[in-house]
Design an enzyme around this catalytic site. Structure first.
Site, PDB file in Angstrom:
ATOM      1  N   LYS A   1       0.841  -1.205   0.000  1.00 53.63           N
ATOM      2  CA  LYS A   1       0.000   0.000   0.000  1.00 53.63           C
ATOM      3  C   LYS A   1       0.878   1.257   0.000  1.00 53.63           C
ATOM      4  O   LYS A   1       0.665   2.187  -0.788  1.00 53.63           O
ATOM      5  CB  LYS A   1      -0.939  -0.009   1.216  1.00 53.63           C
ATOM      6  CG  LYS A   1      -2.067  -1.043   1.094  1.00 53.63           C
ATOM      7  CD  LYS A   1      -2.818  -1.316   2.398  1.00 53.63           C
ATOM      8  CE  LYS A   1      -3.828  -2.453   2.195  1.00 53.63           C
ATOM      9  NZ  LYS A   1      -4.547  -2.859   3.401  1.00 53.63           N
TER      10      LYS A   1
ATOM     11  N   GLN B   1      -4.635  -1.500   9.675  1.00 56.05           N
ATOM     12  CA  GLN B   1      -4.666  -2.835   9.076  1.00 56.05           C
ATOM     13  C   GLN B   1      -5.371  -3.824  10.000  1.00 56.05           C
ATOM     14  O   GLN B   1      -5.133  -3.864  11.201  1.00 56.05           O
ATOM     15  CB  GLN B   1      -3.235  -3.295   8.759  1.00 56.05           C
ATOM     16  CG  GLN B   1      -3.141  -4.582   7.976  1.00 56.05           C
ATOM     17  CD  GLN B   1      -3.694  -4.503   6.552  1.00 56.05           C
ATOM     18  OE1 GLN B   1      -3.729  -3.435   5.942  1.00 56.05           O
ATOM     19  NE2 GLN B   1      -4.152  -5.617   6.022  1.00 56.05           N
TER      20      GLN B   1
ATOM     21  N   ASP C   1     -11.109   2.985   4.223  1.00 47.96           N
ATOM     22  CA  ASP C   1     -11.500   1.571   4.238  1.00 47.96           C
ATOM     23  C   ASP C   1     -13.019   1.413   4.126  1.00 47.96           C
ATOM     24  O   ASP C   1     -13.509   0.322   3.830  1.00 47.96           O
ATOM     25  CB  ASP C   1     -11.076   0.930   5.573  1.00 47.96           C
ATOM     26  CG  ASP C   1      -9.799   0.133   5.462  1.00 47.96           C
ATOM     27  OD1 ASP C   1      -9.555  -0.451   4.388  1.00 47.96           O
ATOM     28  OD2 ASP C   1      -9.057   0.077   6.464  1.00 47.96           O
TER      29      ASP C   1
HETATM   30  N1  GUN Z   1      -7.221  -6.658   6.106  1.00 52.31           N
HETATM   31  C1  GUN Z   1      -7.608  -7.348   5.007  1.00 52.31           C
HETATM   32  N2  GUN Z   1      -8.202  -6.531   4.117  1.00 52.31           N
HETATM   33  C2  GUN Z   1      -8.184  -5.291   4.657  1.00 52.31           C
HETATM   34  C3  GUN Z   1      -8.652  -4.023   4.220  1.00 52.31           C
HETATM   35  O1  GUN Z   1      -9.224  -3.854   3.136  1.00 52.31           O
HETATM   36  N3  GUN Z   1      -8.433  -2.987   5.078  1.00 52.31           N
HETATM   37  C4  GUN Z   1      -7.835  -3.140   6.280  1.00 52.31           C
HETATM   38  N4  GUN Z   1      -7.687  -2.067   7.061  1.00 52.31           N
HETATM   39  N5  GUN Z   1      -7.405  -4.308   6.727  1.00 52.31           N
HETATM   40  C5  GUN Z   1      -7.574  -5.370   5.915  1.00 52.31           C
END
Ligand code: GUN
Length: 292
Positions: A54, A98, A121
């Site tokens: 990311k 995350q 998110d």
């Molecule tokens: N863990 C797995 N997918 C995601 C996501 O799209 N966002 C976040 N914050 N954590 C994740």
């Protein structure tokens, strides 16, 4: 039997990222540099990989990014403090914590503490509500948004289709179902899950089958209707001593056995995964645009 179309998420994501790069340049010319903060608590190896890509993608697009890595023993209050500081930081338009955090963290409270205008998110209750209301000012969770984009770009018609989503998580299953049933998409949607009675026969109804359960190769050929479109959201690490890393990645779908029955299918890796990051970048641009 004609072989299935392989839905190339890597290629579609690259095209989305090209658009993002151009929009980032246009925003930067107006003095707005899109900024994303990614917070990782603990040392989960898969999460470390996701967070790394990311942040790397931000760099490639000319975004400002901040990676905040906190030890596994970080307290709830310490994490809340980090989120509040990011809420107040004008250089940060998007905040992502995350998931999953360590067990002692109350993730719900952390999500509610994020300024909904920076919740790229789309997990904050305000954005969940906006998704249900089909209000475009909200943020759509990145993975289901990526699945929809992949379907759309691939010319797969969801109108009137029978869609089955396996998995009811707030990250993928529920928002995916809302997107499929929305007025843009008009599918007939069933959400199935681990307690569903006769999962296989529910799945066999699907014209579009979305697997988001986190169980390696759970979906077998006899779960899939001939000619179905299969979207595999799973990214599971399974032990493989023949690999240097000691593991290989596999989806929630038994690809080798299911692919010959499909009209189209996403591979793992290279299907939904790259789309998730591309949609996160799009959401960050939306936040930057809306916050100004
Ligand atoms: N863990 C797995 N997918 C995601 C996501 O799209 N966002 C976040 N914050 N954590 C994740």
């Amino acid at each position: 039997m004609t072989p299935p179309r392989i839905l190339d998420g890597k290629a579609v994501a690259a095209a989305v990222l090209d658009e993002c790069r151009a929009e980032a340049a246009a925003l930067s010319a107006r003095g707005i540099i899109p900024g994303l903060a990614v917070v990782l608590v603990g040392e989960d190896p898969a999460s470390q990989v996701y967070v790394g890509s990311k942040v790397r993608t931000c760099g490639e697009l000319g975004f400002h990014s901040r990676k905040i890595e906190l030890p596994a023993h970080t307290t709830q209050d310490e994490l809340l403090e980090v989120v509040r500081a990011l809420n107040a930081d004008p250089a940060i338009h998007g905040i992502l914590v995350q998931s999953p955090p360590p067990k002692h963290i109350d993730e719900e409270e952390i999500i509610r503490a994020i300024d909904p205008r920076k919740d790229v998110d789309g997990f904050h209750p305000e954005n969940v509500a906006k998704l249900a209301l089909e209000d475009p000012s909200g943020f759509v969770p990145c993975t289901p948004a990526g699945c929809m984009k992949l379907l759309e770009v691939s010319g797969i018609d969801t109108n009137g289709a029978e869609a089955v989503v396996i998995g009811r998580s707030m990250i993928v299953g529920k928002p995916m179902a809302l997107l499929l049933v929305s007025k843009h998409s008009n599918a007939t949607v069933t959400i199935a899950h681990s307690r569903s009675r006769d999962l296989a026969s529910i799945c066999r109804r699907a014209d579009i089958l979305v697997a988001a359960v986190g169980r390696p190769e759970m979906v077998k050929a006899d779960w899939v209707k001939q000619g179905a479109v299969v979207i595999d959201v799973g990214i599971n690490r399974v032990e493989d001593p023949s690999k240097k890393s000691g593991y290989r990645l596999t989806g929630d779908v038994d690809y080798a056995e299911v692919a010959p029955k499909c009209s189209a299918i996403t591979p793992v890796p290279g299907g939904v995964g790259p789309m998730t990051i591309a949609m996160l970048m799009k959401n960050t641009l939306q936040a930057a645009r809306q916050l100004g």
